[in-house]
Design a protein around this motif. Structure first.
Motif, PDB file in Angstrom:
ATOM      1  N   PRO A  77      -3.363  25.979 -15.198  1.00  0.00           N
ATOM      2  CA  PRO A  77      -3.804  26.879 -16.283  1.00  0.00           C
ATOM      3  C   PRO A  77      -3.404  26.362 -17.667  1.00  0.00           C
ATOM      4  CG  PRO A  77      -3.006  28.173 -14.438  1.00  0.00           C
ATOM      5  CD  PRO A  77      -2.724  26.738 -14.096  1.00  0.00           C
ATOM      6  N   MET A  78      -2.150  25.905 -17.809  1.00  0.00           N
ATOM      7  CA  MET A  78      -1.747  25.331 -19.091  1.00  0.00           C
ATOM      8  C   MET A  78      -2.426  23.998 -19.325  1.00  0.00           C
ATOM      9  SD  MET A  78      -0.085  25.873 -21.781  1.00  0.00           S
ATOM     10  CE  MET A  78       0.071  24.828 -23.221  1.00  0.00           C
ATOM     11  N   GLY A  79      -2.671  23.262 -18.226  1.00  0.00           N
ATOM     12  CA  GLY A  79      -3.354  21.977 -18.343  1.00  0.00           C
ATOM     13  C   GLY A  79      -4.747  22.114 -18.932  1.00  0.00           C
ATOM     14  N   ARG A  80      -5.443  23.207 -18.623  1.00  0.00           N
ATOM     15  CA  ARG A  80      -6.782  23.413 -19.187  1.00  0.00           C
ATOM     16  C   ARG A  80      -6.724  23.550 -20.708  1.00  0.00           C
ATOM     17  NH1 ARG A  80      -7.498  26.380 -14.269  1.00  0.00           N
ATOM     18  NH2 ARG A  80      -6.846  28.342 -15.221  1.00  0.00           N
ATOM     19  N   GLU A  81      -5.686  24.223 -21.203  1.00  0.00           N
ATOM     20  CA  GLU A  81      -5.532  24.328 -22.660  1.00  0.00           C
ATOM     21  C   GLU A  81      -5.201  22.969 -23.271  1.00  0.00           C
ATOM     22  OE1 GLU A  81      -3.255  27.571 -24.206  1.00  0.00           O
ATOM     23  OE2 GLU A  81      -3.416  28.713 -22.346  1.00  0.00           O
ATOM     24  N   ILE A  82      -4.357  22.214 -22.587  1.00  0.00           N
ATOM     25  CA  ILE A  82      -3.995  20.880 -23.084  1.00  0.00           C
ATOM     26  C   ILE A  82      -5.226  19.993 -23.148  1.00  0.00           C
ATOM     27  CG2 ILE A  82      -2.709  18.778 -22.485  1.00  0.00           C
ATOM     28  CD1 ILE A  82      -0.546  20.676 -21.328  1.00  0.00           C
ATOM     29  N   VAL A  83      -6.072  20.061 -22.121  1.00  0.00           N
ATOM     30  CA  VAL A  83      -7.285  19.244 -22.095  1.00  0.00           C
ATOM     31  C   VAL A  83      -8.181  19.571 -23.283  1.00  0.00           C
ATOM     32  CG1 VAL A  83      -9.454  18.908 -20.831  1.00  0.00           C
ATOM     33  CG2 VAL A  83      -7.271  18.774 -19.625  1.00  0.00           C
ATOM     34  N   LEU A  84      -8.281  20.852 -23.656  1.00  0.00           N
ATOM     35  CA  LEU A  84      -9.091  21.224 -24.826  1.00  0.00           C
ATOM     36  C   LEU A  84      -8.569  20.563 -26.090  1.00  0.00           C
ATOM     37  CD1 LEU A  84      -9.698  25.035 -24.169  1.00  0.00           C
ATOM     38  CD2 LEU A  84     -11.343  23.177 -23.940  1.00  0.00           C
ATOM     39  N   PHE A  85      -7.243  20.565 -26.262  1.00  0.00           N
ATOM     40  CA  PHE A  85      -6.665  19.930 -27.442  1.00  0.00           C
ATOM     41  C   PHE A  85      -6.892  18.421 -27.417  1.00  0.00           C
ATOM     42  CE2 PHE A  85      -4.195  23.899 -27.788  1.00  0.00           C
ATOM     43  CZ  PHE A  85      -4.339  24.124 -29.153  1.00  0.00           C
ATOM     44  N   LEU A  86      -6.764  17.803 -26.249  1.00  0.00           N
ATOM     45  CA  LEU A  86      -6.978  16.359 -26.158  1.00  0.00           C
ATOM     46  C   LEU A  86      -8.413  15.997 -26.502  1.00  0.00           C
ATOM     47  CD1 LEU A  86      -4.958  15.372 -22.949  1.00  0.00           C
ATOM     48  CD2 LEU A  86      -4.218  15.345 -25.332  1.00  0.00           C
ATOM     49  N   ARG A  87      -9.360  16.828 -26.092  1.00  0.00           N
ATOM     50  CA  ARG A  87     -10.760  16.561 -26.437  1.00  0.00           C
ATOM     51  C   ARG A  87     -10.960  16.576 -27.953  1.00  0.00           C
ATOM     52  NH1 ARG A  87     -13.501  16.415 -21.786  1.00  0.00           N
ATOM     53  NH2 ARG A  87     -12.987  17.916 -20.137  1.00  0.00           N
ATOM     54  N   ARG A  88     -10.318  17.533 -28.607  1.00  0.00           N
ATOM     55  CA  ARG A  88     -10.458  17.596 -30.069  1.00  0.00           C
ATOM     56  C   ARG A  88      -9.863  16.364 -30.726  1.00  0.00           C
ATOM     57  NH1 ARG A  88      -8.115  23.709 -30.408  1.00  0.00           N
ATOM     58  NH2 ARG A  88      -9.782  24.742 -29.237  1.00  0.00           N
ATOM     59  N   ILE A  89      -8.720  15.917 -30.212  1.00  0.00           N
ATOM     60  CA  ILE A  89      -8.075  14.732 -30.789  1.00  0.00           C
ATOM     61  C   ILE A  89      -8.975  13.508 -30.640  1.00  0.00           C
ATOM     62  CG2 ILE A  89      -6.144  13.124 -30.520  1.00  0.00           C
ATOM     63  CD1 ILE A  89      -4.430  15.554 -29.690  1.00  0.00           C
ATOM     64  N   VAL A  90      -9.521  13.315 -29.444  1.00  0.00           N
ATOM     65  CA  VAL A  90     -10.376  12.150 -29.197  1.00  0.00           C
ATOM     66  C   VAL A  90     -11.663  12.249 -30.014  1.00  0.00           C
ATOM     67  CG1 VAL A  90     -11.714  10.930 -27.447  1.00  0.00           C
ATOM     68  CG2 VAL A  90      -9.402  11.715 -26.921  1.00  0.00           C
ATOM     69  N   ALA A  91     -12.232  13.464 -30.101  1.00  0.00           N
ATOM     70  CA  ALA A  91     -13.456  13.634 -30.881  1.00  0.00           C
ATOM     71  C   ALA A  91     -13.216  13.383 -32.362  1.00  0.00           C
ATOM     72  CB  ALA A  91     -14.014  15.041 -30.670  1.00  0.00           C
ATOM     73  N   THR A  92     -12.099  13.887 -32.887  1.00  0.00           N
ATOM     74  CA  THR A  92     -11.768  13.664 -34.293  1.00  0.00           C
ATOM     75  C   THR A  92     -11.532  12.183 -34.565  1.00  0.00           C
ATOM     76  OG1 THR A  92     -10.785  15.865 -34.446  1.00  0.00           O
ATOM     77  CG2 THR A  92     -10.182  14.272 -36.152  1.00  0.00           C
ATOM     78  N   THR A  93     -10.912  11.491 -33.625  1.00  0.00           N
ATOM     79  CA  THR A  93     -10.702  10.053 -33.770  1.00  0.00           C
ATOM     80  C   THR A  93     -12.042   9.325 -33.833  1.00  0.00           C
ATOM     81  OG1 THR A  93      -8.618  10.233 -32.572  1.00  0.00           O
ATOM     82  CG2 THR A  93      -9.553   8.034 -32.794  1.00  0.00           C
TER      83      THR A  93
END
Length: 320
Positions: A77-93
């Motif tokens: 459950p917490m991993g799903r939230e982490i994955v959302l943040f990682l997607r934003r980081i990669v997309a912003t990069t």
């Protein structure tokens, strides 16, 4: 793995020291594909490299990002939230890389525009295609933004020009130039029984169903002031700024909505919604551009000069 709660500054320090974009990409691949084998094949790396990336991130964060099962891994459950943040980081990069690549080109200029819905529909929808045709060497990027976060967006420095409503305060050296004066109105589906009737009064709105505007917008104040004076109002509990949802809700529920006219220019012109002839006494709210001349490049300057040259005159004050 660390079991005790970690303070945010501790986690941030760990990420800055040990977090890597390639590691984030590997973790996202596992989340998308469900196992390290397919993730390794997709990214053309070894399976141990994928496993190591996942383990390192979990150690940095001090918690499990994935649950292991017989056929692979799935986010906790917490991993799903982490994955959302990682997607934003990669997309912003990716956006950062695109901007740098554009600036490396000697044949291209770029202007980055952030606009609220009123700016997109009331300014850019008409003027931007004309400007782009006249300046083919300029590359234009447009993103929709939240008008409630303007000062934060300015601080981030992501955009050269912001198209939005006038703000109560602006950080220096940003300044605001009005481009047109928006107004609010009541709209409905074209087959609503009140459409086409002239000189509507408050009694005519008795028993009507209303969409509730979202918080933080001028329409909400107008809505609350009007509905409290209506008799037997009904409410549709859908609060949104999305024109397509508002349009379909008006049609299916035979509801009414108070909206800025700029946001529905295309729908009004196409006849998919209609304006009611009811006086709202809506103040003329200026929509314009925010820019910082001290840091403005040639592309942004050309756009600002064009938009200022096509600004609408301020309307005369309404009679009391």
């Amino acid at each position: 793995m660390v079991k005790n709660p970690l303070p945010p500054e501790h986690i941030l320090r760990r990420l800055l020291q040990k977090g890597r974009l390639r590691q984030f990409q590997m973790v996202l691949a596992v989340a998308d594909l469900g196992n390290s084998h397919d993730a390794a094949r997709t990214l053309a790396v070894s399976q141990p490299a994928i496993t190591k990336a996942v383990q390192e991130l979990e150690e940095v964060l001090g918690l499990a990002v994935f649950e292991r099962h017989a056929r692979g891994m799935r986010p906790t459950p917490m991993g799903r939230e982490i994955v959302l943040f990682l997607r934003r980081i990669v997309a912003t990069t990716g956006q950062f890389a695109e901007t740098v690549a554009t600036h490396h080109s000697t044949e291209s200029l770029v202007v980055r525009i952030g606009a609220v819905a009123a700016g997109l529909n009331g300014v850019l929808a008409h003027h931007l295609p004309i400007f782009a045709e006249a300046h083919p060497q300029i590359r234009i990027r447009v993103d929709e933004i939240d008008g409630r976060q303007i000062n934060t967006i300015l601080a981030d420095g992501e955009f050269d020009v912001i198209i939005c409503r006038r703000q109560p305060t602006l950080p220096r050296p940003w300044d605001f130039t009005p481009l047109f004066w928006d107004e609010h109105a009541i709209i409905a589906a074209p087959d609503h029984p009140l459409v086409g009737r002239r000189g509507l009064r408050l009694d005519d709105l008795e028993g009507c169903i209303w969409m509730t505007p979202t918080t933080g917008v001028l329409a909400l104040g107008l809505f609350e002031d009007l509905v409290v004076r209506c008799r037997n109002p009904g409410f549709c509990q859908i609060a949104t700024r999305a024109p397509v949802i508002i349009r379909e809700t008006l049609r299916q529920r035979r509801a009414l909505a108070i909206v800025p006219l700029s946001t529905f220019q295309a729908e009004l012109a196409a006849g998919t919604v209609a304006r009611l002839d009811f006086p709202l006494n809506s103040p003329n709210a200026p929509v314009g551009l925010i820019a910082c001349h001290e840091a403005m490049g040639a592309a942004a300057l050309a756009l600002v000069e064009y938009l200022r040259g096509h600004a609408a005159p301020e309307p005369a004050p309404q009679s009391p």
